[in-house]
Write an enzyme that holds these catalytic residues in place. Structure first.
Site, PDB file in Angstrom:
ATOM      1  N   LYS A   7       0.411  -1.653  -0.082  1.00  0.00           N
ATOM      2  CA  LYS A   7       0.107  -0.181  -0.736  1.00  0.00           C
ATOM      3  C   LYS A   7       1.330   1.305  -0.330  1.00  0.00           C
ATOM      4  O   LYS A   7       1.650   1.943   0.593  1.00  0.00           O
ATOM      5  CB  LYS A   7      -0.959   0.045   1.095  1.00  0.00           C
ATOM      6  CG  LYS A   7      -1.484   0.688   1.524  1.00  0.00           C
ATOM      7  CD  LYS A   7      -0.903   2.550   2.709  1.00  0.00           C
ATOM      8  CE  LYS A   7      -0.595   1.848   3.799  1.00  0.00           C
ATOM      9  NZ  LYS A   7       0.271   2.550   4.592  1.00  0.00           N
ATOM     10  N   ASP A 134      -5.238  -0.850   8.888  1.00  0.00           N
ATOM     11  CA  ASP A 134      -4.861  -0.638   7.961  1.00  0.00           C
ATOM     12  C   ASP A 134      -5.575  -1.925   6.620  1.00  0.00           C
ATOM     13  O   ASP A 134      -5.087  -2.341   5.843  1.00  0.00           O
ATOM     14  CB  ASP A 134      -3.287  -0.336   7.643  1.00  0.00           C
ATOM     15  CG  ASP A 134      -2.464   0.898   7.468  1.00  0.00           C
ATOM     16  OD1 ASP A 134      -4.017   1.578   7.758  1.00  0.00           O
ATOM     17  OD2 ASP A 134      -1.640   1.079   7.112  1.00  0.00           O
TER      18      ASP A 134
END
Length: 278
Positions: A7, A134
């Protein structure tokens, strides 16, 4: 076999803090073609073997997020946690690339298939959020505007095609330490105005918003500032910034050839990956 893709926070603004101390964010997240690989097979107990170029950083980690995710899903589904995992680690640890969260998300997807768990999507995302802020965004695996502590996701227009160069000076930066070192006012939450015509348009928007954790990260690890300066002066990058809480930085380019050229100019001791936003 689900891929656990790295990410990237293309921008990250800290817009407030909750009463429990967690910071409120406004961040544009995207994913790259850099990924860890999770393999899982039936077993009588739960176990994890970590291999790959970044495996040494996880030596002695007896409670990896892969195992946490397996035990959490098993408990929610009323099953015994029985699975043998093989994690091939390509994403650097504590690097601002969400590697552990991506591994947890891929684990949930792999086990739902292996154990044939029927779970509504909303419940799965709620479960993912208990593993870390996350994890839901990594479970979704697509560009999104993340708010709250990162768990609230909203779709964004398609990102322009571009190449990305990820660079880490081989230093780790724990997220809590970076947030603890942050100083100054909170940023205003800015609504997303619309889509981006091209890479230059995206780069302009990213430059306006920036990453509010950059100064804090540099105060803890000056090497981050050295990487950013190097990328800015190497030429050709449309935008240069730090991802997440660091220490990985990134540069966006119009082509893989430009990203590869910039990667070739980096010090040999730095980790790098030239690829695409995926």
């Amino acid at each position: 076999m689900p891929l656990a893709r790295a990410k990237v926070n293309l921008w990250l603004n800290v817009v407030g803090r909750r009463a429990d101390g967690f910071h409120l964010l406004d961040t544009l997240v995207a994913f790259t073609d850099l990924a860890d690989e999770i393999e899982v097979a039936p077993a009588s107990t739960v176990s994890l073997r970590v291999v790959g170029p970044e495996a040494p950083a996880l030596e002695g980690d007896s409670d990896n997020l892969v195992l946490k995710a397996a035990r959490l899903l098993a408990g929610r589904a009323g099953l015994a946690p029985r699975a043998a995992f093989r994690l091939t680690k390509h994403i650097p640890v504590a690097a601002g690339l969400g590697g552990g969260s991506a591994d947890a998300a891929a684990t949930l997807l792999a086990l739902i298939d292996l154990w044939r768990v029927a779970m509504p999507e909303e419940e799965l995302f709620d479960l993912a959020a208990t593993l870390g802020a996350d994890v839901p965004m990594c479970l979704a695996g697509r560009p999104a505007l993340a708010t709250g502590i990162g768990e609230r996701l909203a779709p964004v227009p398609a990102l322009p095609a571009c190449a990305i160069l990820l660079v880490n000076p081989r230093v780790a930066l724990p997220t809590p330490a970076v947030f603890g070192a942050r100083r100054g006012d909170f940023s205003p939450a800015r609504p997303l105005a619309g889509g981006w015509r091209d890479l230059d348009d995206l780069a302009h928007d990213l430059g306006r918003r920036g990453n509010d954790l950059t100064e804090a990260a540099i105060s803890l690890r000056p090497e981050v500032g050295v990487v950013l300066d190097h990328l800015r002066h190497s030429g050709g990058a449309a935008h240069v910034a730090m991802s997440g809480s660091g220490a990985t930085c990134f540069a966006l380019y119009g082509s893989i050839a430009e990203a590869d050229r910039a990667a070739s100019l980096l010090p040999a001791s730095w980790w790098r990956h030239a690829g695409r936003l995926a």
